[in-house]
Design a protein around this motif. Sequence first.
Motif, short mmCIF file in Angstrom:
data_model
loop_
_atom_site.label_atom_id
_atom_site.label_comp_id
_atom_site.label_asym_id
_atom_site.label_seq_id
_atom_site.Cartn_x
_atom_site.Cartn_y
_atom_site.Cartn_z
N MET A 278 0.83 -1.21 0.00
CA MET A 278 0.00 0.00 0.00
C MET A 278 0.86 1.26 0.00
O MET A 278 0.55 2.25 -0.64
CB MET A 278 -0.91 -0.01 1.22
CG MET A 278 -1.85 1.16 1.34
SD MET A 278 -2.83 1.06 2.85
CE MET A 278 -1.57 1.34 4.09
N GLY A 279 1.96 1.23 0.74
CA GLY A 279 2.88 2.35 0.86
C GLY A 279 4.24 1.84 1.25
O GLY A 279 4.55 0.65 1.11
N ASP A 280 5.08 2.73 1.80
CA ASP A 280 6.43 2.31 2.18
C ASP A 280 6.39 1.33 3.34
O ASP A 280 7.30 0.51 3.51
CB ASP A 280 7.26 3.54 2.57
CG ASP A 280 7.62 4.39 1.37
OD1 ASP A 280 7.67 3.83 0.26
OD2 ASP A 280 7.83 5.61 1.54
N THR A 281 5.35 1.42 4.18
CA THR A 281 5.19 0.49 5.29
C THR A 281 3.77 -0.07 5.27
O THR A 281 2.89 0.46 4.60
CB THR A 281 5.44 1.19 6.64
OG1 THR A 281 4.48 2.25 6.81
CG2 THR A 281 6.85 1.76 6.72
N GLY A 282 3.57 -1.16 5.99
CA GLY A 282 2.24 -1.74 6.10
C GLY A 282 2.13 -3.12 5.48
O GLY A 282 3.12 -3.70 5.01
N PRO A 283 0.91 -3.68 5.46
CA PRO A 283 0.69 -5.03 4.92
C PRO A 283 1.09 -5.12 3.44
O PRO A 283 0.87 -4.18 2.67
CB PRO A 283 -0.82 -5.23 5.09
CG PRO A 283 -1.22 -4.27 6.15
CD PRO A 283 -0.32 -3.08 5.98
N CYS A 284 1.65 -6.25 3.06
CA CYS A 284 2.09 -6.43 1.68
C CYS A 284 2.24 -7.93 1.39
O CYS A 284 2.12 -8.77 2.28
CB CYS A 284 3.42 -5.71 1.43
SG CYS A 284 4.78 -6.25 2.49
N GLY A 285 2.53 -8.24 0.12
CA GLY A 285 2.73 -9.64 -0.23
C GLY A 285 2.80 -9.85 -1.73
O GLY A 285 2.54 -8.92 -2.51
N PRO A 286 3.13 -11.05 -2.16
CA PRO A 286 3.15 -11.35 -3.59
C PRO A 286 1.75 -11.27 -4.16
O PRO A 286 0.76 -11.47 -3.43
CB PRO A 286 3.70 -12.78 -3.64
CG PRO A 286 3.34 -13.37 -2.31
CD PRO A 286 3.45 -12.23 -1.34
N CYS A 287 1.65 -10.95 -5.43
CA CYS A 287 0.33 -10.84 -6.03
C CYS A 287 0.29 -11.56 -7.37
O CYS A 287 1.32 -11.90 -7.95
CB CYS A 287 -0.08 -9.38 -6.20
SG CYS A 287 0.98 -8.39 -7.27
N SER A 288 -0.92 -11.81 -7.82
CA SER A 288 -1.15 -12.51 -9.08
C SER A 288 -2.15 -11.71 -9.88
O SER A 288 -3.29 -11.54 -9.47
CB SER A 288 -1.68 -13.93 -8.80
OG SER A 288 -1.76 -14.68 -9.99
N GLU A 289 -1.72 -11.19 -11.02
CA GLU A 289 -2.56 -10.33 -11.84
C GLU A 289 -3.28 -11.12 -12.93
O GLU A 289 -2.76 -12.13 -13.42
CB GLU A 289 -1.74 -9.23 -12.49
CG GLU A 289 -1.10 -8.27 -11.51
CD GLU A 289 -0.19 -7.28 -12.18
OE1 GLU A 289 0.02 -6.19 -11.62
OE2 GLU A 289 0.34 -7.59 -13.28
#
Length: 277
Positions: free
Chosen positions: A172-183
């Motif tokens: 979402m931004g420099d910090t916070g929840p994240c992860g690999p994605c599949s488009e």
Amino acid sequence: MNGNEIRQRFLEYFERNGHKIVHSSPLLPSNDPTLLFANAGMNQFKDVFLGQDKREYSRATTSQKCIRAGGKHNDLDEVGKTARHHTFFEMLGNFSFGDYFKEDAIRFAWDFLTGSKDEGKLGLEKKYLWFSYFGGDDDVPADNEARDLWIKNGASPDRVLPFDKKDNFWQMGDTGPCGPCSEIHYFLGDDEADNVAKWVNGEGDTTMEIWNLVFMQYNRIQNADGTFTLENLPAPSVDTGAGLERLTAVLEGHKTNYETSLIKPIVDFTADLAMGK
């Protein structure tokens, strides 16, 4: 099938599959100093992903109003250059808060996109769909599970492609929840010879991303020395985002979002005002 019908089909499909329909949050986040505008469907659920908030539901679906006109996710510079970018849009999403993960997220997406229109789905042609997954780097391994799940659900192996962090790792931004994605991408061209892998995440609008499935596994935190660390989230979760305007362009048979039933009336109205009508 117009844009309003597509929005309704999406929300009702996920409601039938146990998701709570949640209203779009305000464009100006009230409790997140890291954002000026809501830029993704997951913004209002950020604390839920971090395990700092609890809801009475573990699955949700929304049609979130978004603005991307600056910051990490900035579409402003692309407006007028592509057929698919605009600073305000609606993002359709389904979310799992520690409930289901990659297997069900991919199954839902495949079923909704390719399933029968008579059953409230979209009925897209499989031969025009392309799928991407995170190919891995020094910090995070390749998401071969996502690749295998697309193939298991019916995608042709040659239409499931690996990409690097720029295209297939979401935060979402420099910090916070994240992860690999599949488009998920869709071929919009007239010449079948252009329905090839090189246009996936490539130049032009011939093959367009329509949906992104984000597998929230990490929280990105900034250390005192300015470096960043990925920590595992309390429970792996799912955050997806499908562009309503892009799906509408596909279903209505247009080459640009600006020709759709969602935007063309606004363009026509503004043109009439400019001409004094």
